[in-house]
Design a protein around this motif. Sequence first.
Motif, PDB file in Angstrom:
ATOM      1  N   PRO A   1      -3.038 -12.989  -2.816  1.00  0.00           N
ATOM      2  CA  PRO A   1      -3.004 -11.727  -3.563  1.00  0.00           C
ATOM      3  C   PRO A   1      -1.743 -11.560  -4.388  1.00  0.00           C
ATOM      4  N   ARG A   2      -0.699 -12.365  -4.115  1.00  0.00           N
ATOM      5  CA  ARG A   2       0.530 -12.286  -4.892  1.00  0.00           C
ATOM      6  C   ARG A   2       0.364 -13.108  -6.161  1.00  0.00           C
ATOM      7  N   THR A   3      -0.501 -12.639  -7.027  1.00  0.00           N
ATOM      8  CA  THR A   3      -0.823 -13.362  -8.254  1.00  0.00           C
ATOM      9  C   THR A   3       0.218 -13.080  -9.314  1.00  0.00           C
ATOM     10  N   SER A   4       0.708 -14.142  -9.967  1.00  0.00           N
ATOM     11  CA  SER A   4       1.743 -13.983 -10.992  1.00  0.00           C
ATOM     12  C   SER A   4       1.159 -13.360 -12.244  1.00  0.00           C
ATOM     13  N   THR A   5       1.858 -12.432 -12.833  1.00  0.00           N
ATOM     14  CA  THR A   5       1.456 -11.800 -14.082  1.00  0.00           C
ATOM     15  C   THR A   5       2.539 -11.998 -15.116  1.00  0.00           C
ATOM     16  N   PRO A   6       2.199 -11.938 -16.419  1.00  0.00           N
ATOM     17  CA  PRO A   6       3.203 -12.165 -17.454  1.00  0.00           C
ATOM     18  C   PRO A   6       4.335 -11.149 -17.376  1.00  0.00           C
TER      19      PRO A   6
ATOM     20  N   GLU B   1      10.388  -5.552  -6.091  1.00  0.00           N
ATOM     21  CA  GLU B   1      10.019  -6.963  -5.988  1.00  0.00           C
ATOM     22  C   GLU B   1       9.307  -7.437  -7.243  1.00  0.00           C
ATOM     23  N   PHE B   2       8.576  -6.545  -7.919  1.00  0.00           N
ATOM     24  CA  PHE B   2       7.949  -6.939  -9.171  1.00  0.00           C
ATOM     25  C   PHE B   2       9.010  -7.224 -10.233  1.00  0.00           C
ATOM     26  N   VAL B   3      10.050  -6.391 -10.263  1.00  0.00           N
ATOM     27  CA  VAL B   3      11.137  -6.614 -11.227  1.00  0.00           C
ATOM     28  C   VAL B   3      11.762  -7.979 -11.006  1.00  0.00           C
ATOM     29  N   GLU B   4      11.878  -8.379  -9.728  1.00  0.00           N
ATOM     30  CA  GLU B   4      12.549  -9.641  -9.408  1.00  0.00           C
ATOM     31  C   GLU B   4      11.634 -10.837  -9.579  1.00  0.00           C
ATOM     32  N   THR B   5      10.361 -10.706  -9.172  1.00  0.00           N
ATOM     33  CA  THR B   5       9.469 -11.874  -9.122  1.00  0.00           C
ATOM     34  C   THR B   5       8.421 -11.896 -10.225  1.00  0.00           C
TER      35      THR B   5
ATOM     36  N   PRO C   1      -1.213  -5.311  -5.093  1.00  0.00           N
ATOM     37  CA  PRO C   1      -1.542  -3.946  -4.677  1.00  0.00           C
ATOM     38  C   PRO C   1      -0.356  -3.203  -4.077  1.00  0.00           C
ATOM     39  N   ALA C   2       0.553  -3.917  -3.435  1.00  0.00           N
ATOM     40  CA  ALA C   2       1.736  -3.268  -2.865  1.00  0.00           C
ATOM     41  C   ALA C   2       2.613  -2.641  -3.944  1.00  0.00           C
ATOM     42  N   SER C   3       2.503  -3.134  -5.180  1.00  0.00           N
ATOM     43  CA  SER C   3       3.267  -2.532  -6.282  1.00  0.00           C
ATOM     44  C   SER C   3       2.800  -1.102  -6.530  1.00  0.00           C
ATOM     45  N   ASP C   4       1.488  -0.871  -6.457  1.00  0.00           N
ATOM     46  CA  ASP C   4       0.955   0.484  -6.608  1.00  0.00           C
ATOM     47  C   ASP C   4       1.361   1.370  -5.429  1.00  0.00           C
ATOM     48  N   VAL C   5       1.441   0.784  -4.248  1.00  0.00           N
ATOM     49  CA  VAL C   5       1.834   1.566  -3.069  1.00  0.00           C
ATOM     50  C   VAL C   5       3.251   2.104  -3.258  1.00  0.00           C
ATOM     51  N   TYR C   6       4.152   1.279  -3.787  1.00  0.00           N
ATOM     52  CA  TYR C   6       5.525   1.733  -4.036  1.00  0.00           C
ATOM     53  C   TYR C   6       5.518   2.898  -5.031  1.00  0.00           C
ATOM     54  N   SER C   7       4.797   2.731  -6.131  1.00  0.00           N
ATOM     55  CA  SER C   7       4.769   3.781  -7.159  1.00  0.00           C
ATOM     56  C   SER C   7       4.184   5.071  -6.596  1.00  0.00           C
ATOM     57  N   PHE C   8       3.137   4.952  -5.780  1.00  0.00           N
ATOM     58  CA  PHE C   8       2.546   6.142  -5.158  1.00  0.00           C
ATOM     59  C   PHE C   8       3.566   6.845  -4.268  1.00  0.00           C
ATOM     60  N   GLY C   9       4.391   6.069  -3.536  1.00  0.00           N
ATOM     61  CA  GLY C   9       5.406   6.670  -2.687  1.00  0.00           C
ATOM     62  C   GLY C   9       6.385   7.524  -3.480  1.00  0.00           C
ATOM     63  N   VAL C  10       6.797   7.037  -4.663  1.00  0.00           N
ATOM     64  CA  VAL C  10       7.715   7.808  -5.501  1.00  0.00           C
ATOM     65  C   VAL C  10       7.032   9.083  -6.000  1.00  0.00           C
ATOM     66  N   ILE C  11       5.767   8.977  -6.412  1.00  0.00           N
ATOM     67  CA  ILE C  11       5.025  10.159  -6.878  1.00  0.00           C
ATOM     68  C   ILE C  11       4.903  11.183  -5.741  1.00  0.00           C
ATOM     69  N   LEU C  12       4.634  10.698  -4.539  1.00  0.00           N
ATOM     70  CA  LEU C  12       4.506  11.598  -3.392  1.00  0.00           C
ATOM     71  C   LEU C  12       5.826  12.325  -3.127  1.00  0.00           C
ATOM     72  N   LEU C  13       6.950  11.621  -3.255  1.00  0.00           N
ATOM     73  CA  LEU C  13       8.253  12.269  -3.090  1.00  0.00           C
ATOM     74  C   LEU C  13       8.476  13.325  -4.169  1.00  0.00           C
ATOM     75  N   LEU C  14       8.020  13.051  -5.394  1.00  0.00           N
ATOM     76  CA  LEU C  14       8.149  14.032  -6.473  1.00  0.00           C
ATOM     77  C   LEU C  14       7.335  15.280  -6.179  1.00  0.00           C
ATOM     78  N   LEU C  15       6.110  15.093  -5.678  1.00  0.00           N
ATOM     79  CA  LEU C  15       5.258  16.237  -5.362  1.00  0.00           C
ATOM     80  C   LEU C  15       5.892  17.094  -4.263  1.00  0.00           C
ATOM     81  N   LEU C  16       6.571  16.438  -3.336  1.00  0.00           N
ATOM     82  CA  LEU C  16       7.182  17.158  -2.219  1.00  0.00           C
ATOM     83  C   LEU C  16       8.491  17.839  -2.599  1.00  0.00           C
TER      84      LEU C  16
END
Length: 482
Positions: free
Chosen positions: A281-286, A301-305, A310-325
Amino acid sequence: MDALVADFQEKILCGLELMMTLKSQRDELRSDLQRERQLRYEFQKERDKLQTERDDLRNERDRMQRKQEELRNKLNELQIERDRAATGAEQMRRKRSDGEEGTSSEERWQFSEITSTEIERATANFDPSKKISEGVNGRSVYRGQLRNTQVAIKISGFDNLQNRTEFHREVEVLSRVRHPNIVSLIGVCPENYLLVYEYLPSGTLEDRLNCKDDTSPLSWQIRTRIAAEICSAIIFLHSNHPYRIVHGNLRPENVLLDENLVSKLCGFGNSGLIPREGVSPRTSTPCRRIDPIARAYVDPEFVETQELTPASDVYSFGVILLLLLTGGPAMGIVQTVKSALNNGTLDKMLDESAGSWPLEQAKQLIYWALKCCEEIRQRRPDLELITITLERLKQGSCGASSSSSRPISESEPRETPSHFLCPIFQETMRDPRMAADGYTYEYAAIREWLDRGHDTSPMTNLPLINQELTPNLTLRSAIQEW
């Protein structure tokens, strides 16, 4: 007398010799000055030559950088074509192995091809008063009236290869999915790279969190529901077959709200399609440039690698959830909340404009949000676990009051929200189930439809890829709360 004449003549000769010496020195000085001018001229000429060579080298460097960018964008296009070809091959393989008759992903969801003339007429020739938003690289969104329907028209920009690549990727993704919390693509104008979406009048989640245009703050009940809706949409994307879809650009700017403040994801131009079988699932993207404003939402990790998972979306969702709170700002919010947690001041981080948060449940959500924002992907949680906390918080809001909301009198009539009604029975659903077409039905209604031998969607009349019926817990909880 002769002595005086001889002395005078001697003085004249000395004067002449002095004059000759001075003249000789003058000529030498003139010669030196001339040589100096010549050297200065040659130095200036050499300097101009070096400056010209330097400018040529800079121009060559810029040309090489543009060429490199073009090659990178071309690679993006080739990978899109590769994904499309792989999808077709996978579907043909399934047809041969299962003997099923069906259509390809591109045919499964149909949308109209719209001419530029229709677009210009719908927007009054792109009247500035109809502009909803304006982005970078010529990308703007206009409101329009198309075929008696309010629509939002996005200009993707065709003078930039990256914009064209994002246009094709957005069409590719939205042609594969239908979900109540994902914006619907109504049509495309391929000649000018225009996308036509359903119009959502309440703007973006970012605008509402910032109370743009003096809009009222979102209550904690609404914020909780929006978080549950975003979570539901992400789970749906990550569960897609045969390719999991990773949004890749989750942030409040890409969450739209309708007239009932129901949220819908948009902005799929940087999405990734990940095969479910056969590869990691850790498929490389351009590699792509990250907007500094969006960097707060991007998986470290996306910035680095440069691997989008899918874990990239989980991180972004976590930040959005903190904003909502907490109400933000996004930059540095993870560290700020962690510090508050260590200092025992977490309750002071909750956004007071949202009303009186139920403290224990809110702390649970903050805990899950911070888990989502773990720097190591493997430590991030499954989003299914977060939905449980969200459901409990929403159920707890049934009897809770908010300082920003007014109780509804028993005598006041309440119209049933349209998305609470079963598309078949047109009655409020008690056991909502999501079918493979992305629509949610009352279980008894869709079960009867399937038991009668139908293998197509009641809404689109297109073949269903399977007959699985998934309980829509988020919607059921919202109906119960209402």
